[in-house]
Write a protein that holds these residues in place. Structure first.
Motif, PDB file in Angstrom:
ATOM      1  N   SER A  17       0.937  -1.320   0.241  1.00 62.33           N
ATOM      2  CA  SER A  17      -0.135   0.027  -0.219  1.00 62.33           C
ATOM      3  C   SER A  17       0.518   1.375  -0.020  1.00 62.33           C
ATOM      4  CB  SER A  17      -0.658  -0.221   0.783  1.00 62.33           C
ATOM      5  OG  SER A  17      -1.535  -1.577   0.942  1.00 62.33           O
ATOM      6  N   ARG A  19       0.025   6.543   0.388  1.00 55.10           N
ATOM      7  CA  ARG A  19      -1.444   7.147   0.908  1.00 55.10           C
ATOM      8  C   ARG A  19      -0.109   8.261  -0.047  1.00 55.10           C
ATOM      9  NH1 ARG A  19      -4.918   8.512   3.554  1.00 55.10           N
ATOM     10  NH2 ARG A  19      -5.508   6.917   5.402  1.00 55.10           N
ATOM     11  N   ARG A  67     -10.150  -0.482  -4.727  1.00 49.04           N
ATOM     12  CA  ARG A  67      -8.585  -1.148  -4.088  1.00 49.04           C
ATOM     13  C   ARG A  67      -8.204   1.085  -3.900  1.00 49.04           C
ATOM     14  NH1 ARG A  67      -4.423  -1.698  -6.952  1.00 49.04           N
ATOM     15  NH2 ARG A  67      -5.201  -0.859  -9.129  1.00 49.04           N
ATOM     16  N   LEU A  82      -5.171   6.721  -1.150  1.00 49.91           N
ATOM     17  CA  LEU A  82      -4.853   5.483  -0.432  1.00 49.91           C
ATOM     18  C   LEU A  82      -4.949   4.629  -1.437  1.00 49.91           C
ATOM     19  CD1 LEU A  82      -3.543   3.671   1.946  1.00 49.91           C
ATOM     20  CD2 LEU A  82      -6.468   3.567   2.911  1.00 49.91           C
ATOM     21  N   ASP A  84      -3.997   0.467  -1.824  1.00 53.44           N
ATOM     22  CA  ASP A  84      -4.303  -1.226  -1.631  1.00 53.44           C
ATOM     23  C   ASP A  84      -3.426  -1.794  -3.068  1.00 53.44           C
ATOM     24  OD1 ASP A  84      -6.551  -0.232   1.215  1.00 53.44           O
ATOM     25  OD2 ASP A  84      -4.383   0.098   1.185  1.00 53.44           O
ATOM     26  N   ARG A  85      -3.513  -2.949  -1.881  1.00 50.77           N
ATOM     27  CA  ARG A  85      -3.200  -3.993  -2.832  1.00 50.77           C
ATOM     28  C   ARG A  85      -2.623  -4.102  -3.779  1.00 50.77           C
ATOM     29  NH1 ARG A  85      -8.402  -4.544  -1.760  1.00 50.77           N
ATOM     30  NH2 ARG A  85      -8.731  -5.344  -3.675  1.00 50.77           N
TER      31      ARG A  85
END
Length: 132
Positions: A17, A19, A67, A82, A84-85
């Motif tokens: 991940s 950000r 995601r 953000l 993710d994955r």
């Protein structure tokens, strides 16, 4: 002077991940729609996500839906993404952009389009590399 500055890019392993943040100066982020775009080498710029200034309406491209999460901090005048994955297909330079044409963007995204031509101000970009 309107300015957008991205931060938070870097190298991350697949499945990880990151950000990203977009710091806005010269205007109130809440009054504009802020979008995130990305461009990989040899590919066209893709509109990843956006958040409207007035109601906080969000949009996500199909490639990142589920995601990525976009959010806005009015007190800090920042917009975050953000991610993710993450996978190798997410490797690109990520840009944030601002537009006062919220209604036009809302109409476009309702039909699944997120054109960069509707944005007036752009940051310099931050590199995201997903690699093992």
């Amino acid at each position: 002077q309107v300015q957008l500055v991205e931060s938070g890019g870097g190298v991350v392993q697949p499945g990880g991940s990151l950000r990203l943040s977009c710091a806005v100066t010269g205007f109130t982020a809440e009054s504009y729609t802020i979008g995130w775009f990305r461009q990989a080498p040899g590919k066209e710029r893709e509109g990843v996500s956006c958040i409207s200034g007035s109601e906080g309406t969000t949009y996500y491209a199909d490639s990142v839906k589920g995601r990525f999460t976009i959010s806005r901090d009015n007190a800090q005048n920042t917009v975050s993404l953000l991610m993710d994955r993450l996978g190798p297909e997410d490797t690109a330079i990520y840009y944030c952009a601002a537009s006062s044409r919220t209604e036009s963007i809302n109409t476009a995204t309702f039909y699944g389009y997120h054109p960069s031509s509707l944005y007036d101000f752009w940051g310099q970009g931050t590199q995201v590399t997903v690699s093992s």
